[in-house]
Design a protein around this motif. Structure first.
Motif, PDB file in Angstrom:
ATOM      1  N   ALA A   1     -63.551 -37.507 -35.345  1.00  0.00           N
ATOM      2  CA  ALA A   1     -64.184 -36.188 -35.471  1.00  0.00           C
ATOM      3  C   ALA A   1     -63.651 -35.223 -34.421  1.00  0.00           C
ATOM      4  O   ALA A   1     -63.504 -34.023 -34.685  1.00  0.00           O
ATOM      5  CB  ALA A   1     -65.700 -36.327 -35.348  1.00  0.00           C
ATOM      6  N   ILE A   2     -63.335 -35.733 -33.244  1.00  0.00           N
ATOM      7  CA  ILE A   2     -62.767 -34.881 -32.194  1.00  0.00           C
ATOM      8  C   ILE A   2     -61.412 -34.336 -32.632  1.00  0.00           C
ATOM      9  O   ILE A   2     -61.100 -33.154 -32.422  1.00  0.00           O
ATOM     10  CB  ILE A   2     -62.619 -35.680 -30.875  1.00  0.00           C
ATOM     11  N   ASP A   3     -60.613 -35.171 -33.262  1.00  0.00           N
ATOM     12  CA  ASP A   3     -59.239 -34.810 -33.622  1.00  0.00           C
ATOM     13  C   ASP A   3     -59.099 -34.242 -35.027  1.00  0.00           C
ATOM     14  O   ASP A   3     -57.997 -33.844 -35.422  1.00  0.00           O
ATOM     15  CB  ASP A   3     -58.333 -36.048 -33.497  1.00  0.00           C
ATOM     16  N   ALA A   4     -60.173 -34.198 -35.802  1.00  0.00           N
ATOM     17  CA  ALA A   4     -60.091 -33.812 -37.212  1.00  0.00           C
ATOM     18  C   ALA A   4     -59.628 -32.368 -37.397  1.00  0.00           C
ATOM     19  O   ALA A   4     -59.877 -31.499 -36.555  1.00  0.00           O
ATOM     20  CB  ALA A   4     -61.440 -34.009 -37.886  1.00  0.00           C
ATOM     21  N   ASP A   5     -58.944 -32.111 -38.515  1.00  0.00           N
ATOM     22  CA  ASP A   5     -58.514 -30.758 -38.861  1.00  0.00           C
ATOM     23  C   ASP A   5     -59.722 -29.893 -39.200  1.00  0.00           C
ATOM     24  O   ASP A   5     -60.817 -30.401 -39.471  1.00  0.00           O
ATOM     25  CB  ASP A   5     -57.557 -30.790 -40.056  1.00  0.00           C
ATOM     26  N   GLU A   6     -59.496 -28.583 -39.256  1.00  0.00           N
ATOM     27  CA  GLU A   6     -60.588 -27.655 -39.517  1.00  0.00           C
ATOM     28  C   GLU A   6     -61.179 -27.831 -40.913  1.00  0.00           C
ATOM     29  O   GLU A   6     -62.343 -27.499 -41.144  1.00  0.00           O
ATOM     30  CB  GLU A   6     -60.116 -26.208 -39.333  1.00  0.00           C
ATOM     31  N   ASN A   7     -60.405 -28.390 -41.854  1.00  0.00           N
ATOM     32  CA  ASN A   7     -60.964 -28.584 -43.205  1.00  0.00           C
ATOM     33  C   ASN A   7     -62.043 -29.666 -43.238  1.00  0.00           C
ATOM     34  O   ASN A   7     -62.716 -29.859 -44.250  1.00  0.00           O
ATOM     35  CB  ASN A   7     -59.865 -28.904 -44.218  1.00  0.00           C
ATOM     36  N   ALA A   8     -62.222 -30.379 -42.097  1.00  0.00           N
ATOM     37  CA  ALA A   8     -63.264 -31.406 -42.014  1.00  0.00           C
ATOM     38  C   ALA A   8     -64.554 -30.857 -41.418  1.00  0.00           C
ATOM     39  O   ALA A   8     -65.573 -31.555 -41.414  1.00  0.00           O
ATOM     40  CB  ALA A   8     -62.771 -32.573 -41.162  1.00  0.00           C
ATOM     41  N   THR A   9     -64.533 -29.620 -40.925  1.00  0.00           N
ATOM     42  CA  THR A   9     -65.699 -29.073 -40.234  1.00  0.00           C
ATOM     43  C   THR A   9     -66.759 -28.581 -41.219  1.00  0.00           C
ATOM     44  O   THR A   9     -66.514 -28.443 -42.418  1.00  0.00           O
ATOM     45  CB  THR A   9     -65.284 -27.920 -39.311  1.00  0.00           C
ATOM     46  N   GLY A  10     -67.951 -28.324 -40.664  1.00  0.00           N
ATOM     47  CA  GLY A  10     -69.035 -27.784 -41.473  1.00  0.00           C
ATOM     48  C   GLY A  10     -69.694 -28.790 -42.388  1.00  0.00           C
ATOM     49  O   GLY A  10     -70.353 -28.423 -43.360  1.00  0.00           O
ATOM     50  N   ARG A  11     -69.542 -30.096 -42.090  1.00  0.00           N
ATOM     51  CA  ARG A  11     -70.131 -31.145 -42.910  1.00  0.00           C
ATOM     52  C   ARG A  11     -70.722 -32.231 -42.025  1.00  0.00           C
ATOM     53  O   ARG A  11     -70.276 -32.436 -40.887  1.00  0.00           O
ATOM     54  CB  ARG A  11     -69.069 -31.799 -43.815  1.00  0.00           C
ATOM     55  N   VAL A  12     -71.713 -32.938 -42.567  1.00  0.00           N
ATOM     56  CA  VAL A  12     -72.271 -34.108 -41.910  1.00  0.00           C
ATOM     57  C   VAL A  12     -71.822 -35.337 -42.685  1.00  0.00           C
ATOM     58  O   VAL A  12     -71.937 -35.386 -43.913  1.00  0.00           O
ATOM     59  CB  VAL A  12     -73.812 -34.059 -41.858  1.00  0.00           C
ATOM     60  N   TYR A  13     -71.293 -36.338 -41.971  1.00  0.00           N
ATOM     61  CA  TYR A  13     -70.699 -37.509 -42.611  1.00  0.00           C
ATOM     62  C   TYR A  13     -71.523 -38.769 -42.356  1.00  0.00           C
ATOM     63  O   TYR A  13     -71.925 -39.052 -41.221  1.00  0.00           O
ATOM     64  CB  TYR A  13     -69.277 -37.738 -42.088  1.00  0.00           C
ATOM     65  N   ASN A  14     -71.742 -39.545 -43.416  1.00  0.00           N
ATOM     66  CA  ASN A  14     -72.350 -40.866 -43.266  1.00  0.00           C
ATOM     67  C   ASN A  14     -71.381 -41.807 -42.569  1.00  0.00           C
ATOM     68  O   ASN A  14     -70.183 -41.815 -42.871  1.00  0.00           O
ATOM     69  CB  ASN A  14     -72.701 -41.460 -44.630  1.00  0.00           C
ATOM     70  N   ILE A  15     -71.928 -42.623 -41.677  1.00  0.00           N
ATOM     71  CA  ILE A  15     -71.119 -43.602 -40.945  1.00  0.00           C
ATOM     72  C   ILE A  15     -71.806 -44.962 -41.009  1.00  0.00           C
ATOM     73  O   ILE A  15     -72.983 -45.096 -40.666  1.00  0.00           O
ATOM     74  CB  ILE A  15     -70.938 -43.187 -39.462  1.00  0.00           C
ATOM     75  N   SER A  16     -71.080 -45.987 -41.458  1.00  0.00           N
ATOM     76  CA  SER A  16     -71.593 -47.365 -41.458  1.00  0.00           C
ATOM     77  C   SER A  16     -70.403 -48.314 -41.526  1.00  0.00           C
ATOM     78  O   SER A  16     -69.247 -47.869 -41.572  1.00  0.00           O
ATOM     79  CB  SER A  16     -72.537 -47.615 -42.640  1.00  0.00           C
ATOM     80  N   ASN A  17     -70.679 -49.603 -41.558  1.00  0.00           N
ATOM     81  CA  ASN A  17     -69.594 -50.585 -41.701  1.00  0.00           C
ATOM     82  C   ASN A  17     -68.967 -50.533 -43.084  1.00  0.00           C
ATOM     83  O   ASN A  17     -67.883 -51.073 -43.307  1.00  0.00           O
ATOM     84  CB  ASN A  17     -70.106 -52.004 -41.445  1.00  0.00           C
ATOM     85  N   GLY A  18     -69.666 -49.923 -44.041  1.00  0.00           N
ATOM     86  CA  GLY A  18     -69.139 -49.824 -45.395  1.00  0.00           C
ATOM     87  C   GLY A  18     -69.297 -51.098 -46.207  1.00  0.00           C
ATOM     88  O   GLY A  18     -68.753 -51.215 -47.303  1.00  0.00           O
ATOM     89  N   LYS A  19     -70.049 -52.055 -45.673  1.00  0.00           N
ATOM     90  CA  LYS A  19     -70.285 -53.312 -46.380  1.00  0.00           C
ATOM     91  C   LYS A  19     -71.746 -53.712 -46.192  1.00  0.00           C
ATOM     92  O   LYS A  19     -72.085 -54.455 -45.263  1.00  0.00           O
ATOM     93  CB  LYS A  19     -69.365 -54.423 -45.869  1.00  0.00           C
ATOM     94  N   PRO A  20     -72.640 -53.227 -47.054  1.00  0.00           N
ATOM     95  CA  PRO A  20     -74.055 -53.570 -46.915  1.00  0.00           C
ATOM     96  C   PRO A  20     -74.289 -55.062 -47.095  1.00  0.00           C
ATOM     97  O   PRO A  20     -73.630 -55.709 -47.899  1.00  0.00           O
ATOM     98  CB  PRO A  20     -74.725 -52.766 -48.035  1.00  0.00           C
TER      99      PRO A  20
END
Length: 319
Positions: free
Chosen positions: A211-230
């Motif tokens: 998120a620190i290094d992300a391009d500007e097209n990634a801004t203005g959104r909230v992203y879900n974060i998990s291991n991706g394997k429930p």
């Protein structure tokens, strides 16, 4: 980069600070707990005491920062609604206003998967904020904090919404689970079949760096974060229990009985005006019995982030 972290004395904030210092950034931590601040200073970290109530103080701390990571929050299964709102909602507003005034290029706001409290548990949750507002004061405060972000330029912020982060420095997820485990048995509430997402600390920290290094097209959104394997709740309990006490045996307890007990304990806590802090609440019971699966495709696509550590890998590091 020069990065300022609010809530640096908490488990997430201190872990982020440690990772970013190791990555070569100039990091300043902000916190309120004097003892924890002194301990972090002894470990070589640059940490200042501050208050979300003092905007002038906050603006001074944000001066010349390239990025703010806002972790400060009141996170508890039980507490004053006013405290949740003041810290999590108005505190987020104050951080965003101060960052905007000081021309900070990027603010990363750490939210919570608890915003999905009232969403349909049978559906995988997307990055979009659900239409049904949560009822628990903590969940509601994080929901409203996310809404506040839309009042500020989209180009200046990114939100991360992790689910049950566990790892080194974890003072929330594993401590609660360990209360259900001893040398003879471990408790599984209900049938233990509910699919639940969790997040290894390492995966969460990777997402922060992306998120620190992300391009500007990634801004203005909230992203879900998990291991991706429930995984099934019962399986996770068994793995943690076997690491701690190899001879412990599984014991199931009815969901309705535990929920009834939690409501009773919660009522006692309210009647005591906070003098008695419940160690079991309906909120915490839901965390272990209610399906919670999050769609993390947005973070993969826009942040370029991929969770690399599995639940089992994470346990190897801490149990």
């Amino acid at each position: 980069m020069r990065i300022v972290i609010t809530g640096a004395t908490g488990s997430l904030g201190s872990s982020i600070m440690n990772r970013l210092v190791e990555s070569g950034h100039e990091v300043i931590g902000l916190g309120r707990n004097s003892n924890k601040i002194e301990n972090l200073k002894k470990s070589g970290f640059d940490v200042l005491k501050y208050s979300l109530d003092n905007k002038r103080e906050m603006e001074q701390c944000f001066a010349n920062a390239d990025c703010i990571i806002h972790c400060a929050a009141f996170a508890a299964p039980f507490g004053s609604k006013n405290k949740f709102i003041k810290t999590n909602v108005e505190g987020t507003r104050a951080v965003m206003q101060s960052a905007l005034k000081m021309n900070v290029n990027r603010v990363i706001v750490i939210s919570s998967s608890s915003v999905f409290e009232k969403a349909n548990p049978n559906e995988n949750h997307s990055d979009e904020l659900p239409s049904k507002r949560p009822s628990h004061p903590y969940s509601l405060s994080k929901y409203r904090a996310e809404q506040i972000l839309d009042d500020f330029p989209a180009s200046m912020w990114i939100g991360l919404r992790p689910r049950a982060v566990f790892g080194n420095n974890d003072t929330t997820v594993l401590p609660r689970i360990k209360r259900l485990i001893n040398s003879k048995r471990y408790l599984v509430i209900g049938n233990g079949k509910a699919l639940i997402d969790v997040t290894c600390m390492s995966n969460f920290l990777d997402a922060v760096e992306c998120a620190i290094d992300a391009d500007e097209n990634a801004t203005g959104r909230v992203y879900n974060i998990s291991n991706g394997k429930p995984l099934e709740a019962g399986y996770m309990m068994s793995q943690i229990a076997q690491k701690m006490h190899p001879n412990s045996r599984e014991k199931h307890v009815p969901v309705f009985a535990v929920k009834l007990l939690s409501h009773s304990i919660n009522t006692i806590g309210h009647l005591s005006l906070g003098l008695i802090q419940p160690n079991l609440t309906p909120y915490s019971v839901n965390q272990l019995t209610k399906r919670m699966v999050m769609d993390i495709s947005g973070a993969k696509e826009f942040l370029g982030w991929v969770p690399e550590q599995s639940f089992e890998d994470g346990l190897e590091e801490i149990v």
